[in-house]
Design an enzyme around this catalytic site. Structure first.
Site, PDB file in Angstrom:
ATOM      1  CG  HIS A 269       6.437   0.785   1.147  1.00  0.00           C
ATOM      2  ND1 HIS A 269       7.496   1.253   1.882  1.00  0.00           N
ATOM      3  CD2 HIS A 269       6.701   1.095  -0.142  1.00  0.00           C
ATOM      4  CE1 HIS A 269       8.353   1.836   1.067  1.00  0.00           C
ATOM      5  NE2 HIS A 269       7.910   1.746  -0.159  1.00  0.00           N
ATOM      6  CG  ASP A 320       5.265  -0.140  -7.973  1.00  0.00           C
ATOM      7  OD1 ASP A 320       5.735   0.607  -8.847  1.00  0.00           O
ATOM      8  OD2 ASP A 320       5.961  -0.690  -7.102  1.00  0.00           O
TER       9      ASP A 320
HETATM   10  C1  LIG Z   1       6.925  -4.286  -0.618  1.00  0.00           C
HETATM   11  C2  LIG Z   1       7.170  -5.583   0.138  1.00  0.00           C
HETATM   12  C3  LIG Z   1       8.332  -6.334  -0.534  1.00  0.00           C
HETATM   13  C4  LIG Z   1       7.520  -5.224   1.564  1.00  0.00           C
HETATM   14  O1  LIG Z   1       7.839  -6.392   2.184  1.00  0.00           O
HETATM   15  P1  LIG Z   1       8.106  -6.510   3.729  1.00  0.00           P
HETATM   16  O2  LIG Z   1       8.527  -5.226   4.317  1.00  0.00           O
HETATM   17  O3  LIG Z   1       9.027  -7.641   3.861  1.00  0.00           O
HETATM   18  O4  LIG Z   1       6.696  -6.766   4.303  1.00  0.00           O
HETATM   19  P2  LIG Z   1       6.342  -8.117   4.973  1.00  0.00           P
HETATM   20  O5  LIG Z   1       6.544  -9.215   3.967  1.00  0.00           O
HETATM   21  O6  LIG Z   1       7.090  -8.199   6.260  1.00  0.00           O
HETATM   22  O7  LIG Z   1       4.811  -7.926   5.231  1.00  0.00           O
HETATM   23  C5  LIG Z   1       4.192  -8.223   6.452  1.00  0.00           C
HETATM   24  C6  LIG Z   1       3.042  -9.161   6.234  1.00  0.00           C
HETATM   25  O8  LIG Z   1       2.161  -8.653   5.220  1.00  0.00           O
HETATM   26  C7  LIG Z   1       2.092  -9.566   4.149  1.00  0.00           C
HETATM   27  N1  LIG Z   1       2.156  -8.824   2.911  1.00  0.00           N
HETATM   28  C8  LIG Z   1       2.966  -7.784   2.645  1.00  0.00           C
HETATM   29  N2  LIG Z   1       2.762  -7.360   1.392  1.00  0.00           N
HETATM   30  C9  LIG Z   1       1.795  -8.147   0.886  1.00  0.00           C
HETATM   31  C10 LIG Z   1       1.164  -8.175  -0.354  1.00  0.00           C
HETATM   32  N3  LIG Z   1       1.476  -7.324  -1.299  1.00  0.00           N
HETATM   33  N4  LIG Z   1       0.229  -9.115  -0.549  1.00  0.00           N
HETATM   34  C11 LIG Z   1      -0.099  -9.998   0.414  1.00  0.00           C
HETATM   35  N5  LIG Z   1       0.459 -10.008   1.630  1.00  0.00           N
HETATM   36  C12 LIG Z   1       1.408  -9.084   1.860  1.00  0.00           C
HETATM   37  C13 LIG Z   1       3.305 -10.458   4.266  1.00  0.00           C
HETATM   38  O9  LIG Z   1       3.095 -11.723   3.679  1.00  0.00           O
HETATM   39  C14 LIG Z   1       3.466 -10.545   5.763  1.00  0.00           C
HETATM   40  O10 LIG Z   1       2.540 -11.454   6.255  1.00  0.00           O
HETATM   41  P3  LIG Z   1       2.963 -12.473   7.417  1.00  0.00           P
HETATM   42  O11 LIG Z   1       3.349 -11.600   8.580  1.00  0.00           O
HETATM   43  O12 LIG Z   1       1.749 -13.298   7.613  1.00  0.00           O
HETATM   44  O13 LIG Z   1       4.123 -13.246   6.875  1.00  0.00           O
HETATM   45  C15 LIG Z   1       5.909  -6.457   0.146  1.00  0.00           C
HETATM   46  O14 LIG Z   1       4.854  -5.733   0.709  1.00  0.00           O
HETATM   47  C16 LIG Z   1       5.540  -6.948  -1.240  1.00  0.00           C
HETATM   48  O15 LIG Z   1       6.088  -7.946  -1.704  1.00  0.00           O
HETATM   49  N6  LIG Z   1       4.603  -6.227  -1.938  1.00  0.00           N
HETATM   50  C17 LIG Z   1       4.228  -6.602  -3.266  1.00  0.00           C
HETATM   51  C18 LIG Z   1       5.239  -6.091  -4.265  1.00  0.00           C
HETATM   52  C19 LIG Z   1       5.187  -4.603  -4.437  1.00  0.00           C
HETATM   53  O16 LIG Z   1       4.138  -4.013  -4.594  1.00  0.00           O
HETATM   54  N7  LIG Z   1       6.365  -3.989  -4.453  1.00  0.00           N
HETATM   55  C20 LIG Z   1       6.507  -2.564  -4.664  1.00  0.00           C
HETATM   56  C21 LIG Z   1       6.953  -1.867  -3.423  1.00  0.00           C
HETATM   57  S1  LIG Z   1       6.892  -0.115  -3.634  1.00  0.00           S
END
Ligand SMILES: CC(C)(COP(=O)(O)OP(=O)(O)OC[C@H]1O[C@@H](n2cnc3c(N)ncnc32)[C@H](O)[C@@H]1OP(=O)(O)O)[C@@H](O)C(=O)NCCC(=O)NCCS
Length: 388
Positions: A269, A320
């Site tokens: 998140h 979700d």
């Molecule tokens: C929600 C989301 C977009 C937040 O993204 P964000 O704030 O940019 O989080 P980050 O991408 O900075 O996450 C930090 C690290 O965790 C990893 N990570 C975050 N969510 C992940 C996931 N669902 N699966 C695998 N790795 C994940 C990222 O790849 C990143 O790794 P890195 O530092 O090696 O690059 C992201 O967690 C995601 O895409 N989740 C899946 C989609 C989802 O469930 N969305 C609904 C949100 S309510």
């Protein structure tokens, strides 16, 4: 010549994804990501999920306080009077391709509702509340009608004696839902109603800040919600659970997904660094739905996925993750999970639009320019593309 940097860019580039940037003031909702606390207008989500109803939460989001019984009855009556879609919109939907994505259908039908609302372009609070009521009442009817029409069935007329959650299930299936399903969906709608400046709500505020009408702002918000990184995640969670198929396959599936650097839907998140408080309720519902059905397979796989993702990557489940198995066990088609998110989030979007109209300033940030400057214009016949 370098452009003079103004205050907006003087501190350097904004963080990626505007993470941590405060872009508006709002009294509607607040997310404390460190402590896993979500509040709507001062009330903790756990209290609302335990004691309130979706209709009461709608009032709370729009009026910044809980309603009296009389006010709640009035809002419910207004919503129920507005349940039915204009027949022109249903006719329009008949022309849509049967295999259209339900979120695309919702986006287009909501945009078309604008034509049949005489005060659509008024931005006074009274007119905006009328439109907010209409949209909140009619989005469920669009979601249900889109599913019926693609299956070659006539849309079921809404039942004004039912609340939004029961009515949605009734219009989808053509028969009244069980009390339990209706209650679970009602609480799920409470849990999804608002989440501060998430991508779709921010979109709604940006559009309404131009004084475009509510239908336009909500149409844009639906587009934002449809993305797999936002509301679209719940459908993909269920696809993943089905692909995994059994608890034994969980470890291997996730090991491979992480090795391929795939994101696991329903985890992580942008704000929460701990348990998403909405997931706490949905986890319990997923378990309860399985137990009532005498088959906890989807809950068991979900729990194993949650434990494994936590162990391997330290990521928490978000809203979700458990909504997916909960809705699936309610018999809701997978690709309607995100539209159902919109059935709820319309209350938060419209709350934010009302707030934006009440104290408006067009939202116009700056970009940190990273391109070249002072290039000499070269006539087209003299241009050469550098080969590499
Ligand atoms: C929600 C989301 C977009 C937040 O993204 P964000 O704030 O940019 O989080 P980050 O991408 O900075 O996450 C930090 C690290 O965790 C990893 N990570 C975050 N969510 C992940 C996931 N669902 N699966 C695998 N790795 C994940 C990222 O790849 C990143 O790794 P890195 O530092 O090696 O690059 C992201 O967690 C995601 O895409 N989740 C899946 C989609 C989802 O469930 N969305 C609904 C949100 S309510």
């Amino acid at each position: 010549m370098e452009k003079t940097k103004d205050a907006a860019t003087a501190t350097g580039a904004a963080p990626a994804g505007l993470r941590g940037v405060v872009a508006a003031t709002s009294s509607i909702g607040d997310v404390d990501g460190e402590n896993g606390v979500l509040i709507y207008q001062g009330y903790n989500i756990h209290d609302l999920a335990t004691h309130s109803t979706f209709e009461e939460v709608i009032f709370l989001l729009w009026h910044a306080r809980l309603p009296t019984q009389e006010e709640l009855d009035e809002l419910k009556a207004q919503l129920r009077e507005s349940y039915e879609l204009p027949p022109e919109v249903i006719d329009l939907m008949r022309a849509f391709p049967r295999d259209a994505e339900p979120m695309d259908v919702l986006r287009t039908a909501v945009s078309a509702l604008d034509f049949y609302d005489k005060s659509a372009h008024e931005t006074s609070r009274a007119a905006s509340l009328r439109t907010a009521t209409r949209l909140t009442a009619q989005i469920p009817a669009i979601v249900a009608a889109s599913d019926r029409l693609r299956n070659g069935l006539e849309p079921v007329k809404p039942n004004p004696s039912l609340n939004i959650a029961s009515n949605l299930l009734y219009m989808l299936k053509g028969e009244p839902p069980s009390e339990h399903d209706a209650k679970v969906l009602d609480v799920a709608l409470i849990l999804h109603a608002d989440h501060e400046l998430n991508a779709s709500t921010f979109t709604a505020r940006v559009v309404s800040a131009t004084l475009a009408d509510i239908y336009g702002a909500v149409t844009a918000a639906i587009a934002a919600l449809s993305g797999p990184l936002h509301g679209g995640a719940n459908t993909n969670v269920m696809k993943m659970l089905i692909e995994i198929g059994s608890v034994e396959n969980v470890e291997g599936y996730l090991q491979q997904a992480f090795a391929e650097k795939r994101k696991i839907m329903g985890f992580g998140h942008a704000v929460y660094k701990t348990e998403d408080p909405r997931a706490t309720h949905l986890r319990a519902f997923s378990k309860e739905m399985g137990e009532r059905a005498g088959d906890t397979k989807w809950f068991d796989i979900s729990l194993a996925v949650e434990e494994t993702v936590k162990r391997l990557k330290g990521l928490n489940a978000n809203v979700d993750f458990y909504s997916a198995s909960t809705y699936y066990m309610m018999g809701i088609p997978m690709d309607l999970f995100t539209p159902i998110f919109a059935v709820s989030r319309i209350s938060g979007w419209t709350g934010h639009i009302l707030e934006q109209y009440a104290n408006n300033k067009i939202i116009r940030p700056r970009a940190e320019y990273t391109g070249l400057r002072d290039l000499k214009y070269v006539p087209i016949e003299e241009r050469q593309v550098a080969s590499n």
